[in-house]
Design a protein around this motif. Structure first.
Motif, short mmCIF file in Angstrom:
data_model
loop_
_atom_site.label_atom_id
_atom_site.label_comp_id
_atom_site.label_asym_id
_atom_site.label_seq_id
_atom_site.Cartn_x
_atom_site.Cartn_y
_atom_site.Cartn_z
N GLY A 77 12.12 -22.86 19.69
CA GLY A 77 11.68 -24.16 20.06
C GLY A 77 10.25 -24.00 21.06
N MET A 78 9.90 -22.79 21.61
CA MET A 78 8.52 -22.52 22.13
C MET A 78 7.73 -22.08 21.43
SD MET A 78 7.01 -20.71 25.88
CE MET A 78 8.30 -21.90 26.56
N ALA A 79 8.44 -20.62 20.74
CA ALA A 79 7.88 -20.41 19.83
C ALA A 79 7.33 -20.66 18.41
CB ALA A 79 8.50 -19.23 19.52
N ASP A 168 9.59 -8.11 12.12
CA ASP A 168 8.66 -9.23 12.29
C ASP A 168 8.67 -9.90 13.43
OD1 ASP A 168 6.62 -8.07 9.81
OD2 ASP A 168 7.77 -9.92 8.82
N VAL A 169 10.50 -10.14 13.91
CA VAL A 169 10.10 -11.67 14.60
C VAL A 169 11.60 -10.44 15.13
CG1 VAL A 169 11.52 -13.30 15.35
CG2 VAL A 169 9.19 -13.21 13.92
N VAL A 170 11.73 -10.66 16.52
CA VAL A 170 13.23 -9.95 17.23
C VAL A 170 13.67 -11.58 18.31
CG1 VAL A 170 14.86 -8.11 18.65
CG2 VAL A 170 12.79 -7.47 16.65
N ALA A 225 2.82 -13.00 14.21
CA ALA A 225 2.33 -14.13 15.04
C ALA A 225 1.25 -15.67 14.67
CB ALA A 225 2.16 -13.93 16.63
N ARG A 226 -0.01 -14.49 14.04
CA ARG A 226 -1.56 -14.46 13.82
C ARG A 226 -1.03 -15.45 12.79
NH1 ARG A 226 -4.17 -9.95 13.29
NH2 ARG A 226 -4.31 -10.55 15.45
#
Length: 390
Positions: A77-79, A168-170, A225-226
């Motif tokens: 959620g924060m991400a 890309d995401v872990v 992320a960007r």
């Protein structure tokens, strides 16, 4: 590729979330009290840092499953990640023993036993699989069981996957909730502080105490992320592993393995020792560990060691076993972002052999850019993580 942290969820004896850490750890308040979760009369020790089950988000005494799921959801959620179906999950845990403990009690009492499904999450790999499935993550799910460096290993491996362009995401996570089984093991090993107080680096330290803890992190490439407009909370600049190859339970007396892990993390991060503003130490409060860790920091940081603030947050949270590395990474991240260094509680008279700046008893304001978090484990394993404020 640079690896960044874009979300986290955290839980300790102080409760869920960063504000609970700020009110407890960053205020220098130890969380220890007599254990109420199970009967400690058969044991020598009787204290731990237990969550009392008072927060609406976690209203009851939690299991590992409860806190892992809560932390994972908070991190995602924060991400701002609503779709993470390709993200691997890396978990540090020995498994959720809640149902196993119920099983032995039920068998002794002749009452109904937990189901096979309830017992399955005691298997570390099954716990990761269930967590990944529930959070909607990808099929790559790995559990690290290398004791007190397990979740730090998960963070390091997450950063390595991202840096190598393999993900890309872990999502990485770790958890331990004080339970009778592991309490009995540490008690039989005479590892607990004799008076229910953890005093890292102090002359009169006598041992560790256990504590509830869990955390989850979303680690992703800075470019990814960007591209989705996510805020980078911290960079994972470097990581290092080593093994003392010295003793099953005791650290190398000169801290050789830990110094090696720190050196590798700094080299990977391209950070000089004098560029570190803080070290979150393993700091168990045991006679052998604290001296060895002090020597490791002196060996790895050289002349910069004397001027680098160090603290042991286990003096407040207790030892969270497999969860220690990832919870302490979150604490280190908050030190970077809040500009406050958490103290080492109960440090009234320092051991002459522990001669660094341990931020004794009171938090310290310090605007820092980079910090180091280190952990060690049975079997001689060591990890080091270098984090940077963006």
């Amino acid at each position: 590729m640079s690896a960044v942290i874009t979300g986290f969820g955290v839980f300790t004896a102080f409760g869920p979330g960063a504000d609970a850490l700020r009110a407890g750890v960053f205020a220098g308040k130890p969380g220890f009290a007599p254990v109420t979760r199970f009967d400690t009369s058969p044991f020598r020790g009787g204290h731990a840092a237990e969550y009392p089950g008072a927060d609406p988000a976690l209203p009851r005494v939690p299991s590992q499953w409860d806190v892992l799921l809560a932390c994972g959801r908070s991190a995602l959620g924060m991400a701002g990640l609503s779709d993470a179906e390709r993200a691997p999950l890396l978990l540090g845990s020995q498994g959720d023993f809640t149902a196993v403990n119920r099983y032995w009690r039920a068998e002794a009492a002749g009452t109904a036993l937990p189901s096979a499904d309830e017992l399955s999450v005691s298997v570390p790999g099954a716990l990761a699989d269930r967590l990944g499935e529930t959070l909607g993550l990808g099929p790559r799910r790995v559990t690290f069981t290398n004791a007190c460096v397990a979740s730090a290993t998960a963070v390091a491996q997450a950063a390595a996957l991202v840096a190598a362009g393999r993900a890309d995401v872990v999502v990485c996570a770790g958890a331990y909730v004080v339970d009778e089984e592991f309490f009995a093991k540490f008690d039989s090993g005479r590892a607990f502080a004799s008076d229910g107080v953890v005093r890292p680096f102090a002359r009169d330290r006598s041992g560790l105490l256990l504590g509830d803890g869990a955390a989850a992190l979303v680690v992703e490439s800075e470019e990814h992320a960007r591209g989705r407009g996510a805020q980078a909370l911290a960079r994972v600049l470097g990581w290092g592993y080593s093994n003392d190859a010295f003793h099953l339970a005791r650290p190398h007396p000169e801290g050789a393995g830990m110094a090696s892990a720190i050196g590798r993390a700094l080299e990977r991060a391209r950070v000089r020792p004098e560029q570190l503003g803080y070290v979150n130490a393993h700091g168990t409060g045991t006679p052998a560990n604290d001296v060895a860790e002090t020597r490791a920091l002196r060996a790895a940081l050289g002349t910069a060691a004397a001027g680098t603030p160090v603290s042991s947050t286990k003096s407040m949270t207790g030892h969270m076993l497999e969860a220690s590395g990832i919870v302490e990474a979150v604490i280190t991240l908050l030190a970077l972002t809040d500009g406050i260094l958490p103290p080492t509680a109960n440090l009234d008279e320092r051991d002459p052999e522990c001669d660094l700046d341990y931020v004794a008893n009171e938090p310290r304001a310090a605007r820092i850019r980079r910090a180091l978090s280190v952990n060690a484990a049975f079997g001689g394993a060591n990890t080091a993580l270098v984090l940077e404020r963006p």
